[in-house]
Design a protein around this motif. Sequence first.
Motif, mmCIF file in Angstrom:
data_model
loop_
_atom_site.group_PDB
_atom_site.id
_atom_site.type_symbol
_atom_site.label_atom_id
_atom_site.label_comp_id
_atom_site.label_asym_id
_atom_site.label_seq_id
_atom_site.Cartn_x
_atom_site.Cartn_y
_atom_site.Cartn_z
ATOM 1 N N LYS A 3 0.830 -1.205 0.000
ATOM 2 C CA LYS A 3 0.000 0.000 0.000
ATOM 3 C C LYS A 3 0.875 1.271 0.000
ATOM 4 C CE LYS A 3 -3.951 1.780 2.514
ATOM 5 N NZ LYS A 3 -4.477 1.798 3.896
ATOM 6 N N ALA A 4 1.839 1.188 0.841
ATOM 7 C CA ALA A 4 2.743 2.357 0.913
ATOM 8 C C ALA A 4 3.526 2.520 -0.367
ATOM 9 C CB ALA A 4 3.707 2.170 2.092
ATOM 10 N N LEU A 5 3.947 1.418 -0.935
ATOM 11 C CA LEU A 5 4.714 1.472 -2.178
ATOM 12 C C LEU A 5 3.881 2.092 -3.284
ATOM 13 C CD1 LEU A 5 7.352 0.626 -3.617
ATOM 14 C CD2 LEU A 5 6.184 -1.480 -4.264
ATOM 15 N N LEU A 6 2.588 1.633 -3.364
ATOM 16 C CA LEU A 6 1.711 2.162 -4.406
ATOM 17 C C LEU A 6 1.496 3.665 -4.238
ATOM 18 C CD1 LEU A 6 -0.919 -0.709 -4.779
ATOM 19 C CD2 LEU A 6 0.829 0.017 -6.392
ATOM 20 N N LYS A 7 1.376 4.033 -2.946
ATOM 21 C CA LYS A 7 1.168 5.461 -2.662
ATOM 22 C C LYS A 7 2.336 6.305 -3.200
ATOM 23 C CE LYS A 7 -0.758 7.899 1.279
ATOM 24 N NZ LYS A 7 -0.833 7.834 2.760
ATOM 25 N N GLY A 8 3.507 5.758 -2.964
ATOM 26 C CA GLY A 8 4.714 6.472 -3.420
ATOM 27 C C GLY A 8 4.773 6.518 -4.925
ATOM 28 N N LEU A 9 4.473 5.396 -5.559
ATOM 29 C CA LEU A 9 4.526 5.348 -7.009
ATOM 30 C C LEU A 9 3.511 6.302 -7.626
ATOM 31 C CD1 LEU A 9 5.095 1.547 -7.744
ATOM 32 C CD2 LEU A 9 6.593 3.456 -8.308
ATOM 33 N N ALA A 10 2.321 6.390 -6.956
ATOM 34 C CA ALA A 10 1.271 7.281 -7.466
ATOM 35 C C ALA A 10 1.762 8.726 -7.454
ATOM 36 C CB ALA A 10 0.003 7.142 -6.601
ATOM 37 N N LEU A 11 2.443 9.053 -6.384
ATOM 38 C CA LEU A 11 2.957 10.437 -6.282
ATOM 39 C C LEU A 11 3.974 10.704 -7.388
ATOM 40 C CD1 LEU A 11 2.803 12.982 -4.497
ATOM 41 C CD2 LEU A 11 4.891 12.149 -3.415
#
Lengths: 147, 778
Positions: A3-11
């Motif tokens: 979840k955190a990884l996806l959040k970072g990638l989205a940014l």
Amino acid sequence: MSKALLKGLALTLKTFFRRPVTVQYPDEKRPVPERFRGRPVLLAREDGTPRCVACGLCEKICPSLCIAVAAETGPDGIRALAGYTLDLNRCAFCGLCVEACPVEAIAMGSEYELAAYGREPLVYTQERLLAAPGRGAAPERMGEGKP
Amino acid sequence: MITLKINDIEVTVPPGSTILEAAERARVFIPTLCHDKRITPYGACRLCVVEDRKKPGSLIPSCFTPARDRMDIVTDTPGVLEAVRTQLQLILVNHPLDCPVCDKAGECTLQDLVIRYNIAEAPFGTDRFARYVDRQSPLIERDMTRCVLCGRCVRICGELQGRDELEFIHRGHKTVVATDGGRALDCDFCGLCVSTCPVGALNDKLFKDRSRVWKLQKETTVCSHCGLGCSADFHLEQGRLRRVTPTVFADGKKGLLCARGHFGWRAFESPSRLSAPRLRRDGALWQTGWGEAIEHAARALDGIRRTHGATSLALLTADHLTTEEARVCGSIFRDTLGCADIGSLQAAGYRQILSVLGAELGPSWEPATVTDLSEAEILIVLGGGAAELHPTLKPLVNGLMRKGGRELVVLSSWPDTLTRRATLALAITAGYAEDFFAELRDALSSERTHASADVARFGVDTCGLARLIALLGADRKTTVLVAPDPFGDNLQRARLAALLHDRARPILPLGAQVNSAGALRKAGLSSCGAAADGLTLIEAIEAGRIQALYLLGEDPLETLPEPARVRAALQRLDLIVCQSPYETAVTDLAHVVLPSALIPEKGGSILSVMGFENEIRPVLSPFGQCRPDREILRDLAGALGREDTPRIASPSVAQEQSGPARSAMPQDAGHGFSFRLTAVPSLFGDGLLSRQSPDLAQIRRGLRIVMNGEDFEQMGLGEREIVEVRTPNGSARAEAGHDAAIPRNLLLLRHAAGSAAGLSLIRPGTDVVPAAIARIGT
Ligand code: SF4
Ligand code: SF4
Ligand code: SF4
Ligand code: SF4
Ligand code: SF4
Ligand code: FES
């Protein structure tokens, strides 16, 4: 974790398509704000002569003792400027000289790239301090630094 | 004594004090604009208003209202503050916003008051009426747009300087201060008006636009242009002199200065200052080092003394040495070298009078002091030119005379400044002053009561003379001033003064240079031998007795009559040493030139003619390689010591009391010489220092000849026309002027000192020569 990884990638993805905010200084320059206190400049009259009447008040108020004003009797018999020196080595960019001037002859300019290869070039004489007529005053300042 | 309350502070003041003076004692501030302690209160500005609690509502101007017992004064009631504010606003109606370009800014009374009373608005508008600005006058600029019409300049010029150059003209809001006819200033240039102006309307042109008052550092020292030794404030900007003003004393009262003191300071930085020692080699002067120059001087002095004896050496001093230096000088020249011919040219008259008085009255005699002068009920001036020699005497005496009930008696052969103020002016025919003084002395000493008949042949008014004798008989405090003649003899007036002193009157000899009094009275460097008088000195040189001349700032070529004869005499000398601050005519003839420092550059003690001892410290740094005279003399003494000079006491030369043969009036009158010419001292200074000032030179305007108005008209001369003056001795061109007070057929020659042509007109040993005038081109 993902979840955190996806959040970072989205940014990353989001900013990837935005216009970059980095200013490519010195190729690019940002405009300076209106009340920016850059190198002091002497303002000129319409005919290009300095507005300064050599009253010496800036010299008196300057806390860094960096101004030297020399006066002479002008052709009309009235006090006139004979020479103006401002030692940027010592200037604190406090703007007190501008406050003191009774005839709005000196202003804080927008120039901030002041590095030099020695102390000597930083002692500005009247010729280098004098802005072109109509320039250097606060209202025109915003546009000056634009790339 | 009067006791009153100022803002509830109780003070006691002597009767006659004003409320303002009482407030000062109570340390309460009262604003003033038109008040100067040197002149009488006037009441023009009405800023000094106060209220009496016992009479609420009525505003009292405190500067001229006498304090009365049990007054209860308040200075800060709303009514008073409102009145002051309104008054200031009314002044500002006609005042330009010139502060940034006005040299008064920072010490301007109006500026200070406007800030103090926080005046920011102009309710009455600024309806300005154009007024003139005079930038043409020499030395003083008058910017009438800035004038607040306080009248201080008008009053100080009239009351103290007695010149009445400035006057109010026009009426109402057009009133301005102006000269008559609005011409440029042509006055004494005492600068008192500049010193009193509370705003920037009257400006010192030497200071104008050169600096700002807050950059200046003030040093109180002494004016060195004459022997009166007026206290002067030197204003320096980073060690450089910018202006000189009268000292402000502890009680807030300003002092007095004359044109020389006020405007003569650029002499200290004159281009003719000597900056390095020089030596004559192969007929030319070459720059050299101090060591070599002094060694050379010592060797030459010693050589001449050994070959020709000690009597072959003469010393002339301009009396610009401090007392300590004069002492060193005396010990070297008199005690070591045995020199018996010592004198001064510029202070010759003063030295002669002092030595005669000393001889007649004994060693315990002391000259008059300033108290003797200010307390005198009768002032007697023997000789003309007292206020020309010491110009500040003029406002001083005018100030005394204003108090009333005093007599000023002037006995002079020409109408000098003090004559015009005199209550009894006795005019003596030119050329007969000394004879008259001798006759008067005889008459007084033999108690002849009918002296008047004998002395009438000197042209003296017998009624006036009878009054003088009556005044001398009166039991009133009397002080006698003795003014020397610049080129004539002074023996008789000194003897007359000595006689008058016997009746317990203080005597004040005049004509001293800056420290003549100290050199004579403290250091004992009095005149002796042939050098006591210029003429006898030249005769001694011509006779071959004197072979070497040591000049301490003196220049015989610029001071003595007949420059051609003097030059020929000087060229005979084996050695001339010039220890002087300036390059003058004689420098070219010198063998050794030693540049010395001026008074403001050295420290030491100085004694004024009135006996005031000043301890001064150096306020300026020495010019170039100049050194104080004491250092030069000390090194000279050292070098002489190495020459192994045996000390010998001065050979006792018989004191020649009578001096050279002098004739009252030359016999060759007639032959087309219809005038008689007499050289008189200049208000702007004849001394070495004054002559070096470019600004005093500007107001001196070279050689001038002044005559009676009718003579002037008869010759058809125009104002300031240059004419040719001829005497049996020589001829010169001079600017002609006229003055109704001068008797017919008399010519006054001004500014001869320093001018070779002017000096060539006069003859040594006499004060009057026949003369003729011709227009140029006819
Ligand atoms: S900005 Fe401040 S330090 Fe710089 S010259 Fe002006 S008063 Fe002096
Ligand atoms: S304060 Fe203004 S007019 Fe005065 S000297 Fe400085 S720049 Fe010139
Ligand atoms: S300089 Fe002296 S004499 Fe001249 S106008 Fe001023 S006060 Fe009068
Ligand atoms: S010139 Fe100065 S002293 Fe004279 S009246 Fe005007 S303000 Fe006063
Ligand atoms: S009177 Fe003499 S000492 Fe006084 S200011 Fe004038 S020259 Fe100087
Ligand atoms: S100071 Fe009193 S009226 Fe001007």
